[in-house]
Design a protein around this motif. Structure first.
Motif, PDB file in Angstrom:
ATOM      1  N   LEU A  34      60.627  63.185  15.581  1.00 52.61           N
ATOM      2  CA  LEU A  34      61.659  63.596  16.679  1.00 52.61           C
ATOM      3  C   LEU A  34      62.745  62.975  16.742  1.00 52.61           C
ATOM      4  O   LEU A  34      62.746  61.485  16.625  1.00 52.61           O
ATOM      5  CB  LEU A  34      60.763  63.510  17.949  1.00 52.61           C
ATOM      6  CG  LEU A  34      59.214  64.083  18.163  1.00 52.61           C
ATOM      7  CD1 LEU A  34      58.586  63.358  19.454  1.00 52.61           C
ATOM      8  CD2 LEU A  34      59.399  65.646  18.087  1.00 52.61           C
ATOM      9  N   TYR A  36      66.224  62.879  19.421  1.00 52.65           N
ATOM     10  CA  TYR A  36      66.773  63.627  20.656  1.00 52.65           C
ATOM     11  C   TYR A  36      67.719  62.656  21.268  1.00 52.65           C
ATOM     12  O   TYR A  36      67.564  61.257  20.935  1.00 52.65           O
ATOM     13  CB  TYR A  36      65.601  64.006  21.376  1.00 52.65           C
ATOM     14  CG  TYR A  36      64.846  62.829  21.678  1.00 52.65           C
ATOM     15  CD1 TYR A  36      65.246  62.064  23.057  1.00 52.65           C
ATOM     16  CD2 TYR A  36      63.595  62.430  21.150  1.00 52.65           C
ATOM     17  CE1 TYR A  36      64.243  61.232  23.328  1.00 52.65           C
ATOM     18  CE2 TYR A  36      62.728  61.644  21.597  1.00 52.65           C
ATOM     19  CZ  TYR A  36      63.219  60.701  22.584  1.00 52.65           C
ATOM     20  OH  TYR A  36      62.147  59.686  22.878  1.00 52.65           O
ATOM     21  N   GLN A  38      68.783  60.441  24.456  1.00 53.16           N
ATOM     22  CA  GLN A  38      67.927  60.144  25.583  1.00 53.16           C
ATOM     23  C   GLN A  38      68.978  60.125  26.855  1.00 53.16           C
ATOM     24  O   GLN A  38      69.781  59.480  27.066  1.00 53.16           O
ATOM     25  CB  GLN A  38      67.933  58.524  25.424  1.00 53.16           C
ATOM     26  CG  GLN A  38      67.053  57.899  26.585  1.00 53.16           C
ATOM     27  CD  GLN A  38      65.553  58.388  26.525  1.00 53.16           C
ATOM     28  OE1 GLN A  38      64.933  58.176  25.616  1.00 53.16           O
ATOM     29  NE2 GLN A  38      65.075  59.229  27.673  1.00 53.16           N
ATOM     30  N   ARG A  48      62.025  65.651  26.875  1.00 56.59           N
ATOM     31  CA  ARG A  48      62.998  65.040  26.383  1.00 56.59           C
ATOM     32  C   ARG A  48      63.155  65.741  24.800  1.00 56.59           C
ATOM     33  O   ARG A  48      64.459  65.555  24.235  1.00 56.59           O
ATOM     34  CB  ARG A  48      62.640  63.658  26.228  1.00 56.59           C
ATOM     35  CG  ARG A  48      61.602  63.187  25.143  1.00 56.59           C
ATOM     36  CD  ARG A  48      61.272  61.667  25.354  1.00 56.59           C
ATOM     37  NE  ARG A  48      60.318  61.275  24.532  1.00 56.59           N
ATOM     38  CZ  ARG A  48      59.158  61.434  24.567  1.00 56.59           C
ATOM     39  NH1 ARG A  48      58.383  62.066  25.652  1.00 56.59           N
ATOM     40  NH2 ARG A  48      58.159  60.927  23.671  1.00 56.59           N
ATOM     41  N   THR A  49      62.134  66.103  24.149  1.00 57.26           N
ATOM     42  CA  THR A  49      62.334  66.527  22.724  1.00 57.26           C
ATOM     43  C   THR A  49      63.139  68.005  22.827  1.00 57.26           C
ATOM     44  O   THR A  49      63.158  68.429  21.585  1.00 57.26           O
ATOM     45  CB  THR A  49      61.001  66.658  22.238  1.00 57.26           C
ATOM     46  OG1 THR A  49      60.094  67.462  22.958  1.00 57.26           O
ATOM     47  CG2 THR A  49      60.395  65.385  22.127  1.00 57.26           C
ATOM     48  N   ASN A  51      65.675  68.667  23.735  1.00 57.26           N
ATOM     49  CA  ASN A  51      67.353  68.198  23.685  1.00 57.26           C
ATOM     50  C   ASN A  51      67.644  67.703  22.133  1.00 57.26           C
ATOM     51  O   ASN A  51      67.021  66.968  21.605  1.00 57.26           O
ATOM     52  CB  ASN A  51      67.459  66.839  24.481  1.00 57.26           C
ATOM     53  CG  ASN A  51      67.427  67.015  26.031  1.00 57.26           C
ATOM     54  OD1 ASN A  51      67.621  68.148  26.727  1.00 57.26           O
ATOM     55  ND2 ASN A  51      66.709  66.018  26.440  1.00 57.26           N
ATOM     56  N   VAL A  52      68.318  68.565  21.588  1.00 61.80           N
ATOM     57  CA  VAL A  52      68.772  68.848  20.192  1.00 61.80           C
ATOM     58  C   VAL A  52      69.480  67.502  19.974  1.00 61.80           C
ATOM     59  O   VAL A  52      70.483  67.140  20.862  1.00 61.80           O
ATOM     60  CB  VAL A  52      69.149  70.111  19.547  1.00 61.80           C
ATOM     61  CG1 VAL A  52      68.000  71.074  19.695  1.00 61.80           C
ATOM     62  CG2 VAL A  52      70.436  70.346  20.348  1.00 61.80           C
ATOM     63  N   PRO A  53      69.336  67.064  18.625  1.00 60.89           N
ATOM     64  CA  PRO A  53      70.353  65.757  18.467  1.00 60.89           C
ATOM     65  C   PRO A  53      71.815  66.116  18.290  1.00 60.89           C
ATOM     66  O   PRO A  53      72.237  65.992  17.136  1.00 60.89           O
ATOM     67  CB  PRO A  53      69.696  65.018  17.150  1.00 60.89           C
ATOM     68  CG  PRO A  53      68.869  66.428  16.415  1.00 60.89           C
ATOM     69  CD  PRO A  53      68.729  67.256  17.570  1.00 60.89           C
ATOM     70  N   LEU A  65      70.871  58.319  20.711  1.00 59.63           N
ATOM     71  CA  LEU A  65      70.077  58.888  19.920  1.00 59.63           C
ATOM     72  C   LEU A  65      68.852  58.283  19.625  1.00 59.63           C
ATOM     73  O   LEU A  65      68.766  57.241  19.422  1.00 59.63           O
ATOM     74  CB  LEU A  65      70.629  59.537  18.644  1.00 59.63           C
ATOM     75  CG  LEU A  65      71.506  60.796  18.695  1.00 59.63           C
ATOM     76  CD1 LEU A  65      72.199  61.039  17.541  1.00 59.63           C
ATOM     77  CD2 LEU A  65      70.846  62.109  19.142  1.00 59.63           C
ATOM     78  N   TYR A 213      69.469  76.344  17.095  1.00 51.78           N
ATOM     79  CA  TYR A 213      69.222  74.936  16.622  1.00 51.78           C
ATOM     80  C   TYR A 213      68.435  75.135  15.153  1.00 51.78           C
ATOM     81  O   TYR A 213      68.109  73.895  14.795  1.00 51.78           O
ATOM     82  CB  TYR A 213      68.394  74.102  17.834  1.00 51.78           C
ATOM     83  CG  TYR A 213      68.639  74.523  19.052  1.00 51.78           C
ATOM     84  CD1 TYR A 213      69.888  74.218  19.746  1.00 51.78           C
ATOM     85  CD2 TYR A 213      67.568  75.237  19.688  1.00 51.78           C
ATOM     86  CE1 TYR A 213      70.025  74.555  20.894  1.00 51.78           C
ATOM     87  CE2 TYR A 213      67.957  75.309  21.209  1.00 51.78           C
ATOM     88  CZ  TYR A 213      69.121  75.037  21.693  1.00 51.78           C
ATOM     89  OH  TYR A 213      69.344  75.422  23.057  1.00 51.78           O
TER      90      TYR A 213
END
Length: 438
Positions: A34, A36, A38, A48-49, A51-53, A65, A213
């Protein structure tokens, strides 16, 4: 001293030549990788996961990140992380580490926890990605400290700065034959506030559109259909339909947050002595059916443990069984597809035909949580949909169907290489949603 210099030179050469620049898990003992941003105090929040990087470069301190992953060897191992910089096409750039990093670009991953009361033991690792100097495309490479040539996995991420304004909208396709199946993105790019010199805007700016995504659902090399130089505006309309995407369907999902009883779309749970087996409810092709609206994560997933809400170390791994009831498709491979496998179609998520079952079945080891998925095929197969005519190249449309009403997320990335710069920078980012439920 000479030894250290030679080591650094060798390591630099290796990472310049050998590392992949895609999202991939090379070591099968690595799982649930994972990455993502923070956001606030969401350390233990399962969502929380989702939320894409992607992070604004100015927000790195407040929104770092975070990388999390599990090592299923259940033995502590020393891992290290290194970052590589890529251009808009995800090919490694020529930048040296000092040009995009603030510190030494090779760091140990030292934060870890041991799984608690799980049948499948594992070590859970966590790592905060250090701040970087430049907006653009990056790949995080994790490798074995004892053997620097053993890359375990790689994850893409992006840092952007908002130097241009992007206005975009989504509608059904202007192609009459695809208006019930496809979605069309039209956008304009306003670069009046852009301070760098722009000599040929139609060539200087590189626009990429991505659906849900997914880098495998991206359109590159878009050309503006109208260049308004005096207004410093580029317009991208659908003249050649290159900015048109198959609408797809809402993703299937299942819930394995608890393994003590059946949850949504889980047919059966077998609690064996050495492992748990979760049977996902058998599915059938949806392409011949009418569109049905329901909420999903647009292909993403969350890790969670219902009893403790500490999915990071208390969620167990289950042998998850997928079943697709469909007649055998000759010369075709069928897959259970999703972000859990980085949308890759490989042996890990391949299903095999079972004549006694009357369909395809396969197993994937997945950590407890809520997962989105669909079924994809590769090969040349006859169409299942009512409107299809002639052979179809295998993809998700064959089994899932394409509907212009489907709720999807789209992202627009704008890259540019400033004068005297040696690499592409991500100078604009916009996310838009279509069909969002309120």
């Amino acid at each position: 001293m000479l030894y250290c210099t030679l080591f650094i030179i060798h390591c630099t050469f290796f990472f310049a030549q050998a590392q992949p620049t895609v999202d991939t898990i090379i070591d099968p003992r690595m799982a649930t990788v994972l990455l993502y941003p923070q956001l606030g105090s969401t350390v233990g929040d399962p969502a929380r996961t989702l939320n894409v990087p992607i992070v604004n470069i100015d927000d790195q301190v407040n929104t770092p990140l975070v990388l999390e992953f599990d090592d299923l060897t259940a033995v502590y191992r020393n891992f290290r992380a290194k970052i590589i910089h890529c251009n808009a096409d995800w090919k490694r750039s020529v930048l040296n580490d000092v040009e995009f990093t603030y510190e030494y670009n090779d760091n140990p991953i030292t934060e870890y926890q041991v799984s608690v009361a799980t049948k499948i033991p594992y070590y859970h690792y966590r790592y905060a990605v250090p701040r970087l100097k430049l907006p653009g495309n990056y790949v995080l490479v994790v490798y074995n400290e004892q053997n620097q040539e053993q890359i375990l996995f790689t994850r893409r991420f992006r840092l952007y700065t908002q130097r241009v304004n992007v206005a975009a909208g989504v509608r059904f396709s202007t192609d009459i034959s695809r208006q019930y199946n496809d979605q069309q993105i039209e956008l304009s790019l306003d670069y009046r506030a852009y301070q760098a010199q722009v000599t040929s805007p139609q060539d200087d700016f590189k626009v990429v559109i991505r659906q849900n995504y997914r880098d495998d659902r991206s359109v590159y090399n878009l050309r503006p259909t109208n260049v308004r130089v005096f207004d410093q505006l580029l317009e991208y309309r659908a003249l050649d339909l290159r900015n048109t995407f198959p609408g797809g369907n809402e993703f299937r999902y299942f819930d394995t947050r608890t393994l003590f009883s059946r949850a949504n779309y889980v047919e059966k749970i077998s609690r064996l002595a050495d492992r748990n087996v979760a049977y996902v409810q058998a599915g059938r092709p949806r392409s011949p059916q009418a569109y049905t609206q329901f909420d999903d994560f647009n292909g993403l997933f969350v890790v969670d443990h219902l009893e403790s809400h500490n999915g990071s170390v208390e969620a167990d791994y289950a042998e998850t069984v997928f079943t697709l009831l469909i007649d055998e498709l000759p010369n075709v491979s069928v897959y259970a597809n999703g972000a859990f496998n980085f949308w890759a179609l490989n042996d890990r998520n391949r299903l095999t035909y079972d004549a006694a079952l009357g369909g395809y079945r396969g197993t994937i080891w997945l950590k407890q949580g809520v997962y989105n998925y669909d079924y994809a095929v590769t090969g040349v197969v006859p169409p299942i949909s009512r409107s299809g005519v002639g052979p179809t190249i295998g993809n998700e449309s064959l089994i899932e169907g394409d509907f212009s009403q489907t709720e999807n997320d789209y992202e627009i990335f704008v890259y540019q290489r400033p004068p005297a710069a040696r690499a592409d920078q991500l100078v604009g980012y916009q996310k838009i949603s279509y069909g969002k439920r309120k």
